[in-house]
Design a protein around this motif. Structure first.
Motif, PDB file in Angstrom:
ATOM      1  N   GLY A 184     -29.582  48.392  47.487  1.00 25.90           N
ATOM      2  CA  GLY A 184     -30.786  48.509  46.670  1.00 25.90           C
ATOM      3  C   GLY A 184     -31.622  47.249  46.783  1.00 25.90           C
ATOM      4  N   PRO A 185     -32.920  47.371  46.566  1.00 28.62           N
ATOM      5  CA  PRO A 185     -33.819  46.228  46.760  1.00 28.62           C
ATOM      6  C   PRO A 185     -33.515  45.039  45.863  1.00 28.62           C
ATOM      7  CG  PRO A 185     -34.942  48.045  45.632  1.00 28.62           C
ATOM      8  CD  PRO A 185     -33.635  48.585  46.124  1.00 28.62           C
TER       9      PRO A 185
ATOM     10  N   GLU B 102     -21.892  39.387  38.359  1.00 29.32           N
ATOM     11  CA  GLU B 102     -20.999  39.387  39.525  1.00 29.32           C
ATOM     12  C   GLU B 102     -20.102  40.618  39.544  1.00 29.32           C
ATOM     13  OE1 GLU B 102     -18.895  37.657  42.858  1.00 29.32           O
ATOM     14  OE2 GLU B 102     -20.854  37.311  41.943  1.00 29.32           O
ATOM     15  N   GLN B 103     -19.593  40.988  38.421  1.00 30.23           N
ATOM     16  CA  GLN B 103     -18.661  42.115  38.364  1.00 30.23           C
ATOM     17  C   GLN B 103     -19.337  43.418  38.777  1.00 30.23           C
ATOM     18  OE1 GLN B 103     -16.874  42.642  34.538  1.00 30.23           O
ATOM     19  NE2 GLN B 103     -15.351  44.122  35.256  1.00 30.23           N
TER      20      GLN B 103
ATOM     21  N   PHE C  65     -20.116  40.326  54.245  1.00 33.85           N
ATOM     22  CA  PHE C  65     -18.777  40.836  54.553  1.00 33.85           C
ATOM     23  C   PHE C  65     -17.697  39.881  54.043  1.00 33.85           C
ATOM     24  CE2 PHE C  65     -15.089  41.121  57.425  1.00 33.85           C
ATOM     25  CZ  PHE C  65     -14.733  42.442  57.207  1.00 33.85           C
ATOM     26  N   TYR C  66     -17.881  38.584  54.298  1.00 34.86           N
ATOM     27  CA  TYR C  66     -16.874  37.626  53.846  1.00 34.86           C
ATOM     28  C   TYR C  66     -17.049  37.254  52.375  1.00 34.86           C
ATOM     29  CZ  TYR C  66     -15.304  37.303  58.606  1.00 34.86           C
ATOM     30  OH  TYR C  66     -14.781  37.619  59.830  1.00 34.86           O
ATOM     31  N   ARG C  67     -18.265  37.374  51.863  1.00 35.49           N
ATOM     32  CA  ARG C  67     -18.478  37.138  50.438  1.00 35.49           C
ATOM     33  C   ARG C  67     -17.729  38.189  49.618  1.00 35.49           C
ATOM     34  NH1 ARG C  67     -18.360  36.919  46.078  1.00 35.49           N
ATOM     35  NH2 ARG C  67     -19.832  36.343  44.451  1.00 35.49           N
ATOM     36  N   PHE C  68     -17.717  39.433  50.113  1.00 34.06           N
ATOM     37  CA  PHE C  68     -17.027  40.533  49.430  1.00 34.06           C
ATOM     38  C   PHE C  68     -15.877  41.055  50.295  1.00 34.06           C
ATOM     39  CE2 PHE C  68     -21.459  40.635  47.937  1.00 34.06           C
ATOM     40  CZ  PHE C  68     -21.222  40.348  46.596  1.00 34.06           C
TER      41      PHE C  68
ATOM     42  N   LYS D 264     -18.473  45.942  42.098  1.00 33.37           N
ATOM     43  CA  LYS D 264     -18.240  47.391  41.983  1.00 33.37           C
ATOM     44  C   LYS D 264     -19.124  48.164  42.953  1.00 33.37           C
ATOM     45  CE  LYS D 264     -16.705  47.529  37.148  1.00 33.37           C
ATOM     46  NZ  LYS D 264     -17.038  47.990  35.772  1.00 33.37           N
ATOM     47  N   LYS D 265     -20.371  47.712  43.096  1.00 32.82           N
ATOM     48  CA  LYS D 265     -21.306  48.371  44.020  1.00 32.82           C
ATOM     49  C   LYS D 265     -20.777  48.312  45.454  1.00 32.82           C
ATOM     50  CE  LYS D 265     -25.118  49.261  41.449  1.00 32.82           C
ATOM     51  NZ  LYS D 265     -25.862  50.534  41.431  1.00 32.82           N
TER      52      LYS D 265
END
Length: 673
Positions: free
Chosen positions: A447-448, A615-616, A68-71, A620-621
């Motif tokens: 996703g795995p 990373e980009q 959550f805090y990473r993204f 987006k995911k």
């Protein structure tokens, strides 16, 4: 006017972890209300639960608070809509802790790739035909007149009847038998003591259909009291000494209070009417309503707990409270009438009673077991009863629980589907089916290839290293013989210090201060840079690394977070204007609601997932995932409780705390407090 639901998250402490059991407690009460032993959760409160339109739980599989805090910037919808957040303790088997043990789930026919399951009924239809409740009342729901005792039933159960032997001198309420399904219900209960005459009334309580107390009166017995039965009645000699009210006074008041078509409700009500020496034609006896085989009867205390989720007649209290008992009997009758015989039979009260007795026996054996003895007996003990699955309880109440997810997302086998299933397909199915269900669990996943279980332990070490940089500041230069105690005192005002050392490699003395929380380091940089400390005008700065370049920007963004609204971090004395109003929100350790010191660092560090994908692409995911949740949330009805869970990770690679976000959607589509 329809009441709106509210949620109050009065957490045990802003930085406290909520356990899986506490989460289960919340979801059970939100879904079931007062039924099936569900009670208000201990750590938050739902107001007007009965007005909830539904409960939707969104599970972001194998994602943690770190994600959550990473993204943080990508989860734009989550961080702005949900006002309540809590740290969630990670679990080795999250689905079982969420759904409850013993979940009996069966896949439905669904489009390929998407799994949808609903719980089977606990009690099979064939078994219901043998239930004494179904045998007595049938399966269809009926009005209250179908559950009042007939004249013959009253005679069989020793009810006072006009003209019957032993009822001479009894007072009639003068209510007629022209009752209808809309006739008013009244709960009645009495406490008695033993006198030379027999059982005489010492206290009377009457409540109306809304549970409001209309009468709660002590009564002076006619004869001398032989036994006050204080343990059960709560009546003592001292209580009755000043009482002037007699039985005839109560009889007169009851006659005036009860309308002509009143229906009295009580548990073994015949005893109360006999003690009151009154005759009333329309009665519902809950000890007979919840029928059992062979003439046995459930106790009121058990029914209140099993059906209403209420604890009455507690051992801590001196005697029974007649108002509490009258209200419990009334609510039991109302539940039976509203739900119908089939729903009551599906509660499987006999099984619940057996389980309760087994638990009591087990508890008593544990108390009586001598210390250091009985090891072999312990080996022969039956396994503890598993936690009941509240999804099954939902099925019993006629609600259809919905589960949507992807294969491999839960080890308990609740979901089975094709791995190619996308979050988009799950969302589409959710938009169609969630409005039809009172309780839904929707599982999304990145996703795995992106799951935290694939993280290498060495990458966690990098995060810790970068966190150390962020918690560290350098201050100086100082004079040769500066006072270390003064430095520690001044910098200690900004927050808890983990370590403080003198840097000897420099030409002039500098001090390296490592704080326990990020805010303390930030406050030290902002407030002490250029200040005079220990006789020297010093500079305060962080170590210059790539990880630190965006530090100030992101901390400013976090200050705007809804979770940190009204939070002020201060050092030293604070002067407030006399006319102003200020609310200070203090954290016990000086840290914000979630342990940001363990999760924010990675925002500026090398991505944990850089070895798995660009990373980009990952950003987006995550942004797409946030959009799916936003779309699902907008489709929900008002007064729907929505809980979004980052379950956390508990694996051989390490443990990461989870995160929960929750709120009740209001009429304007926001999350209500």
């Amino acid at each position: 006017q329809e009441k709106s639901c509210r949620l109050s998250a009065a957490l045990l402490g802003e930085d406290s972890e909520i356990s899986q059991d506490q989460l289960y407690e919340l979801l059970k009460y939100a879904a079931l209300g007062k039924c099936h032993n569900a009670a208000q959760p201990s750590w938050c409160r739902i107001y007007h639960q009965s007005h909830l339109a539904g409960v939707v739980v969104v599970v972001l599989h194998e994602m943690s608070q770190l994600h959550f805090y990473r993204f943080y910037l990508q989860f734009k919808h989550l961080r702005k809509v949900f006002r309540h957040r809590f740290t969630l303790a990670p679990s080795a088997n999250f689905p079982v802790s969420l759904y409850g043990e013993g979940a009996n789930l069966k896949p439905q026919n669904t489009p390929q790739g998407v799994t949808s399951t609903s719980s089977e009924c606990i009690t099979k239809s064939s078994d219901l035909q043998c239930d004494p409740i179904i045998q007595r009342y049938g399966e269809k729901k009926q009005g209250l007149t179908s559950y009042t005792l007939t004249l013959e039933q009253q005679k069989e159960n020793d009810y006072p009847i006009e003209g019957s032997p032993g009822c001479q001198g009894y007072i009639s309420t003068e209510c007629d038998q022209q009752r209808t399904d809309s006739s008013p219900l009244f709960g009645l209960d009495c406490e008695m003591c033993l006198t030379a005459k027999g059982n005489e009334v010492t206290r009377v309580s009457l409540v109306d259909a809304r549970g409001r107390c209309l009468l709660n009166e002590l009564v002076k017995p006619e004869r001398a009291v032989l036994n006050y039965r204080t343990r059960f009645s709560g009546i003592t000699r001292k209580m009755l000494l000043p009482v002037k009210t007699r039985l005839s006074d109560i009889q007169t008041r009851l006659k005036k209070m009860l309308p002509h078509d009143a229906v009295l409700v009580g548990h073994s009500l015949n005893s109360d009417l006999q003690a009151l020496e009154m005759i009333h034609p329309s009665v519902i006896d809950t000890s007979l309503l919840f029928a059992r085989n062979e003439g046995r009867r459930f106790k009121l205390k058990f029914l209140a707990k099993a059906v209403l989720g209420k604890e009455i007649q507690c051992e801590q209290k001196l005697g029974h409270d007649p108002t509490e008992d009258a209200r419990a009997a009334l609510e039991l009758a109302q539940f039976f009438i509203e739900q119908g015989p089939t729903k009551v039979a599906e509660l499987n009260l006999e099984m619940l009673l057996t389980a309760e007795k087994l638990a009591e026996v087990s508890q008593n054996k544990a108390v009586l077991q001598p210390q250091g003895c009985g090891f072999q007996d312990q080996l022969n003990e039956p396994p503890p009863l598993s936690k009941p699955c509240f999804l099954d309880c939902l099925q019993v109440t006629g609600q259809k629980p919905l589960l949507l997810g992807r294969e491999g997302l839960d080890s308990s086998g609740l979901c089975q589907s094709n791995l190619s299933t996308s979050n988009k397909q799950i969302l589409q199915r959710a938009l169609e089916d969630v409005p039809l269900s009172k309780f839904s669990i929707i599982q999304f996943s990145l996703g795995p290839e992106y799951l935290a279980s694939h993280l290498h332990a060495g990458l966690h070490e990098k995060v810790r290293s970068k966190l150390t940089d962020m918690l560290t500041i350098y201050a100086g230069p100082f004079e040769e013989n500066f006072c270390m105690k003064s430095v520690k005192k001044e910098f200690g005002r900004c927050g808890p210090i983990q370590s403080l050392t003198v840097v000897t490699e420099t030409f002039q003395p500098f001090v390296c201060v490592q704080y326990e929380v990020l805010e303390a380091a930030q406050l030290a940089v902002e407030s002490l840079n250029g200040a005079e400390v220990a006789g020297s005008c010093i500079q305060v700065q962080r170590p210059v690394t790539a990880a630190m370049l965006d530090c100030n920007v992101l901390i400013k963004e976090l200050e705007l977070d809804v979770e940190n609204e009204g939070v002020i971090y201060v050092a030293g004395p604070v002067l407030l204007p006399a006319a102003g109003h200020c609310t200070a929100k203090c954290h016990p350790t000086g840290q914000p609601p979630h342990t940001l010191r363990s999760v924010i660092a990675d925002e500026w560090g090398t991505s944990l997932f850089c070895s798995l994908m660009q990373e980009q692409d990952l950003r987006k995911k995550v942004k797409k995932l946030d959009h799916h949740i936003k779309k699902l949330y907008r489709s929900l009805q008002s007064n729907t409780l929505c809980v979004v869970l980052f379950p956390g990770v508990n694996s051989t690679h390490g443990s990461e705390s989870g995160l929960g976000l929750m709120g009740i959607k209001d009429d304007e589509g926001r999350s209500a407090c």
